[in-house]
Design an enzyme around this catalytic site. Structure first.
Site, mmCIF file in Angstrom:
data_model
loop_
_atom_site.group_PDB
_atom_site.id
_atom_site.type_symbol
_atom_site.label_atom_id
_atom_site.label_comp_id
_atom_site.label_asym_id
_atom_site.label_seq_id
_atom_site.Cartn_x
_atom_site.Cartn_y
_atom_site.Cartn_z
ATOM 1 N N CYS A 114 28.485 37.910 55.413
ATOM 2 C CA CYS A 114 29.140 38.677 56.421
ATOM 3 C C CYS A 114 28.053 39.939 57.059
ATOM 4 C CB CYS A 114 30.470 39.505 55.825
ATOM 5 S SG CYS A 114 31.234 40.658 56.618
ATOM 6 N N SER A 156 34.480 47.902 63.231
ATOM 7 C CA SER A 156 34.517 47.282 62.185
ATOM 8 C C SER A 156 35.692 47.859 61.218
ATOM 9 C CB SER A 156 33.367 46.771 61.435
ATOM 10 O OG SER A 156 33.776 46.205 60.336
#
Length: 536
Positions: free
Chosen positions: A221, A383
């Protein structure tokens, strides 16, 4: 919708073929008109071609006016995407400028046959294509349901003026279908594997593919440690693979988003071969962490040496064989990555994965990129991995202290700033104001064409289910459901409150009427409990 005929033109064409108004099988021309218009797209490849043109037009509009940036939310089911688009249309009257983001993280975490897994390309390749397909089935069904409602109104219309008004609404109907930006991770293999998977995503409807410069079999990620990048030549080959997939399938306007994780990636798996000074390989190698070869530190059997700066040096190597980059070189590598992706890889948009939401940081990198590529544009990940409240409050505090607007003792510096005590303070209000205009600022100052949130529906689902569960299984019981869900659905005009209608019950009744007439067994009669809810 490409080449969609008007109601009148389509009806006229069919009447020229069936002057009586019915086919030999007894099917009404008006019913055929309805079904053809409700079928807003024949194939999902048609969607990809159409939506690519939409994105290109939006990019041109942004170039002319940065206030015209676009937005999306990451959706992990077709229903999430459908409800998002319905909400935007209900609020704005249009979904223009709104996309769907398809997050590889959420596919790995929530759409994975192997369970809930981390964002490490551990989900099946086909899962992404399957979700694109599902999203477009849901958005097209929203079209069918909405147009069916209009045709039901048309059948009940009493005057010519009323009919003309409804027909105009049918002809000007805006589809719920919007562009999808699909996350293909690092391509799930080599350049050929990337090409094959890209074709499947495009055939499912994706007009934009987002690919990152990490090593496929070491993918992490973007907000975790241990990221390993590939040499720029390798990444460019994958960008070309995506472009070839678009071209082969006739999606000439397909959009490629080139993501760089170099800001947080301190490792590489390869030392590429430089053919001449200044080429991509040499520009990549120059950032490696090296050490001098001396009599006291000689090169040993099995070690590598590279010629750099007029001498042989040894690139440092970890026990796993990976090569670290020099510390604090991420920013420079990001800028070089982006320029190479745009000028040699044919990418259309950039994605710079950052560790904090800082407009100044991103704007400064984009300014450097735009010295080489003046119209460089970004997709930016707003995010949920960022602690937005803490980050923005710390930024405001640091600025105010630097500018001597407040003494350092006015506010704490650290996690304590998260406390609700600071919500209604000057600092808390200023941080919230910056949050509100963050996307506008980053679009104007940092070339961000598309603002997205990768995982909002993951977190929203967790929060909403927690909220309902705490009340329903606690003291409030049924009041919890009515107060937190149904009452709000009704008051906001959320169509899903009529859940039978939302999933096509009236659509089914209309079709039964088309083929069975008076014999049709319909669900929408007087005993349907959905009648308790007011019409939309």
């Amino acid at each position: 919708m490409t080449n969609r005929k008007t109601y009148s033109a389509l009806r006229s064409d069919l009447l020229s073929r069936y002057p009586s108004g019915q086919t030999p099988a007894g099917v009404s021309v008006d019913d055929i008109v309805q079904l053809r218009l409700q079928n807003t797209y024949d194939t999902h490849l048609d969607i990809a071609r159409d939506m690519a043109k939409v994105m290109r037009a939006d990019m041109a509009a942004y170039d002319a006016d940065p206030a015209k940036f676009t937005q999306s939310l990451g959706c992990w089911s077709g229903f999430h995407a459908q409800q998002m688009i319905k909400a935007v249309k209900r609020m704005r009257g249009t979904a223009k400028g709104t996309y769907v983001y398809l997050s590889g993280w959420m596919v790995a975490g929530l759409r994975n046959r192997w369970g809930h897994l981390p964002d490490q390309s551990m989900h099946e390749k086909t899962a992404v294509a399957d979700l694109i397909q599902e999203i477009y089935v849901s958005l097209r069904q929203a079209d069918e349901v909405a147009l069916n409602d209009l045709f039901r109104e048309l059948k009940k219309a009493g005057s010519d003026d009323e009919r003309a008004s409804i027909i105009e609404r049918i002809d000007n109907f805006e589809s719920h279908v919007v562009p999808i930006i699909a996350d293909i991770d690092a391509g799930f293999g080599n350049e050929h594997a990337t090409y094959l998977l890209a074709k499947e995503l495009i055939k499912a409807g994706a007009c934009a593919l987002q690919i990152e410069n990490q090593v496929s079999d070491a993918k992490q990620c973007g907000h975790q440690d241990g990221k390993v990048t590939v040499p720029r030549e390798d990444f460019i080959e994958k960008l070309r693979a995506c472009r070839l997939a678009f071209e082969e399938l006739g999606v000439e306007d397909g959009v490629i988003v080139a993501r760089t994780d170099s800001l947080g990636a301190g490792l590489t798996q390869k030392v590429p071969v430089s053919q001449q000074p200044g080429d991509l390989a040499s520009q990549y190698i120059k950032w490696l962490k090296t050490e001098q070869i001396t009599e006291d530190n000689p090169i040993r059997e099995g070690e590598l040496a590279i010629f750099q700066g007029g001498e042989f040096v040894r690139p440092m190597r970890l026990p796993n064989g990976l090569f670290p980059f020099r510390d604090n070189t991420g920013r420079a590598r990001v800028i070089e990555d982006c320029i190479a992706s745009l000028t040699q890889g044919g990418a259309d948009l950039l994605w710079i994965e950052t560790d904090t939401p800082n407009v100044d940081q991103i704007a400064s990198m984009v300014a450097e990129i735009r010295k080489e590529v003046p119209n460089a544009k970004l997709t930016y990940n707003n995010s949920p991995s960022f602690n937005w409240t803490l980050n923005l409050r710390k930024q405001v505090r640091a600025e105010w202290v630097r500018d001597q607007e407040i003494p350092e003792t006015d506010y704490p510096d650290g996690l304590e700033l998260m406390k609700a005590d600071y919500d209604d303070t000057d600092l808390g209000r200023e941080a919230d104001a910056r949050l509100q205009r963050f996307q506008t600022d980053i679009a104007a100052r940092a070339g961000v064409f598309h603002n997205l949130i990768t995982l909002p529906t993951f977190h929203l689902t967790a929060k909403s289910v927690d909220e309902l569960s705490r009340g329903y299984f606690g003291e409030e019981k049924m009041l919890a459901y009515v107060k937190t869900v149904q009452r709000e659905e009704i008051r906001r005009g959320i169509s899903a409150v009529k859940h039978q209608h939302e999933v096509g019950s009236d659509l089914g009744d209309s079709f039964k009427e088309m083929v069975a007439g008076e014999r049709a067994l319909k669900a929408g009669g007087h005993a349907n409990t959905m009648n308790q809810f007011a019409a939309e």
